[in-house]
Design an enzyme around this catalytic site. Structure first.
Site, PDB file in Angstrom:
ATOM      1  N   ASP A 140       0.996  -1.190  -0.289  1.00 15.36           N
ATOM      2  CA  ASP A 140       0.397   0.152  -0.072  1.00 15.36           C
ATOM      3  C   ASP A 140       0.501   1.154   0.152  1.00 15.36           C
ATOM      4  OD1 ASP A 140      -2.172   1.898   0.770  1.00 15.36           O
ATOM      5  OD2 ASP A 140      -3.155   1.388   2.203  1.00 15.36           O
ATOM      6  N   HIS A 141       0.665   1.774  -0.699  1.00  7.79           N
ATOM      7  CA  HIS A 141       1.289   3.245  -1.314  1.00  7.79           C
ATOM      8  C   HIS A 141       1.547   3.845   0.068  1.00  7.79           C
ATOM      9  CE1 HIS A 141       4.875   4.357  -3.528  1.00  7.79           C
ATOM     10  NE2 HIS A 141       5.090   3.848  -4.701  1.00  7.79           N
ATOM     11  N   ARG A 142       0.536   3.785   0.665  1.00  4.67           N
ATOM     12  CA  ARG A 142       0.171   4.879   1.429  1.00  4.67           C
ATOM     13  C   ARG A 142       0.916   4.480   3.232  1.00  4.67           C
ATOM     14  NH1 ARG A 142      -6.443   4.453   1.885  1.00  4.67           N
ATOM     15  NH2 ARG A 142      -5.260   2.123   2.683  1.00  4.67           N
ATOM     16  N   CYS A 192       4.038   3.632   2.806  1.00  5.42           N
ATOM     17  CA  CYS A 192       5.532   3.991   2.634  1.00  5.42           C
ATOM     18  C   CYS A 192       6.068   4.372   0.948  1.00  5.42           C
ATOM     19  CB  CYS A 192       6.206   2.922   3.165  1.00  5.42           C
ATOM     20  SG  CYS A 192       6.052   1.305   2.142  1.00  5.42           S
TER      21      CYS A 192
END
Length: 435
Positions: free
Chosen positions: A405-407, A409
């Site tokens: 999940d790019h949110r 890291c």
């Protein structure tokens, strides 16, 4: 005079909104005891028996096998003796039943309307008033007011019933090979094989078959769709030389003690890697305003079972030895295959290990198991040409993929995690520095 109590489908946990009736365990007119299981239902997580908190005579059942019942909707009505809890003057007419062991209790008014797909419930022409309503007739007339109960099919296992339902096999037409004519799974398998061998008649109008999404498949579809909608995921991958890891496994299994699987070694690597990169053992809150970092690693892993793909969870994986991980992974895998996983064993994961190499494929870009923030994918381990110590050699190579999940890291953290895992696969001794 007896008082009719209405028992509603309780909240079976983890935000489930409904369940599908698998089989009824009682008949209308049958006398039941307090906390006796009355129906077996299939949720998105597992097949469970639901006990009724009232003792008395069953006056009505709501829902037929295959019908979905919403949480808070009526399941059964039971005529109980006044001494079992009459409503005193001044008390509300509708009460919430006492909690069942292992389940929550839905608040009144929250359950949605149930979806009818079968025959109306026996004796359920209208909702039954509770407690202070006028005296209710004895349950005997109710027995004769509805359709005759279907003949009992000699099947004990709910898995056999589900297999027959999914394959379109009429159990009433089978002769069981078990004791006293009990229908076994082999009997259903033979019926399915006979159907396959028979030439299929083409549809007269050429229309395609429409298969409704139900049970586990519906839950999987909803969860994966939600993950795609809410999580901005990304995937990176790397090839790794697993020759030394496989040699270590052979060495461990050559000594007395439990056998160590490749999955157990990978699980141990994951727990150590998450200790170095704790931001990946996290989830984003429902409103997306914060990130929750979990102190414990509850490791989920993909397993193929009777009901399809499930994700059992190894609790406190970070606190287990490699042998303990292997034993728990083996136990949960066996439970997944025979369909006996409990709700607790299928929920609460914080990170997922997906060994899709068992399907003979090298790579994948999986969808995250919402609300988790990361998943490690492992392809098949296969002999390939590889440059080792400056020379071309045949080595055991595996492709590792990491979806995150790019949110929670940036790519640097995800790349660092995957590189650390690959280093441990190539040089298992690296783990000793972290233990």
């Amino acid at each position: 005079m007896p008082v009719v109590r209405e028992f509603k489908l309780p909240d079976l946990g983890e935000g489930l909104t409904g369940a599908e009736v698998v089989r009824w365990m009682v008949e209308v007119g049958e006398v039941i005891a307090v906390d006796q299981p009355v129906v077996e239902v299939e949720t998105a997580k597992a097949v469970v028996e639901v006990p009724c908190p009232y003792g008395g005579v069953v006056t009505a059942r709501y829902g037929e096998p295959g019908e979905e019942i919403a949480v808070g909707a009526p399941l059964v009505t039971v005529a109980v003796a006044p001494s079992d809890g009459p409503v005193l003057p001044g008390e509300p007419a509708e009460q919430v039943e006492r909690p069942l062991v292992g389940y929550g209790v839905a608040e009144t008014g929250k359950g949605g309307r149930r979806r009818r797909v079968g025959v109306p419930a026996v004796g359920a022409a209208a909702p039954v008033a509770v407690a202070t309503a006028p005296a209710v007739p004895a349950p005997a007339p109710v027995l004769r007011s509805g359709p005759v109960a279907p003949a009992v099919v000699p099947v004990i296992s709910p898995l056999v019933r589900r297999l027959a339902r999914e394959q379109g096999v009429d159990l009433a037409g089978l002769t069981g090979s078990g004791p006293d004519g009990l229908i076994m799974r082999a009997d259903v398998d033979r019926a399915v094989a006979a159907k396959v061998a028979a030439p299929a008649a083409p549809a007269p109008d050429g229309r395609e078959e429409v298969v409704p999404l139900r049970g586990l498949r519906k839950a999987v579809a909803e969860k994966l769709s939600r993950s795609r909608r809410e999580i901005p995921d990304a995937t990176c991958w790397v090839d790794a030389d697993a020759t030394e890891l496989m040699a270590l496994r052979r060495q461990l299994n050559a000594t007395p003690g439990p056998k160590v699987s490749v999955l157990a070694l990978l699980a141990r690597i994951c727990t150590v890697a998450l200790g170095r990169f704790p931001e990946l053992n996290s989830s984003v809150t429902e409103d997306g305003s914060a990130i929750v970092r979990h102190s414990a690693v509850h490791l989920g892993f993909a397993a193929q079972g009777e009901r399809g793909l499930v994700v059992p969870v190894v609790r406190d994986a970070h606190a287990r030895t490699t042998e303990q991980l292997g034993e728990e992974l083996g136990r949960l895998t066996a439970s997944a295959r025979d369909g006996s996983l409990s709700l607790a064993e299928l929920t609460g994961g914080t990170f997922t290990l997906n060994n899709y190499g068992v399907f003979g494929v090298d790579g994948s870009t999986p969808i995250l198991n919402h609300p988790e923030a990361a998943m490690l994918g492992v392809g098949r381990i296969i002999a390939k040409p590889w440059v080792h110590e400056g020379e071309l050699a045949v080595r055991e190579v595996v492709q590792l993929s990491f979806t995150f999940d790019h949110r929670v890291c940036d790519g640097g953290t995800a790349g660092g995690f995957l590189r650390f895992v690959a280093d441990c696969v190539e040089r298992p001794g690296t783990l000793l520095r972290q233990l």
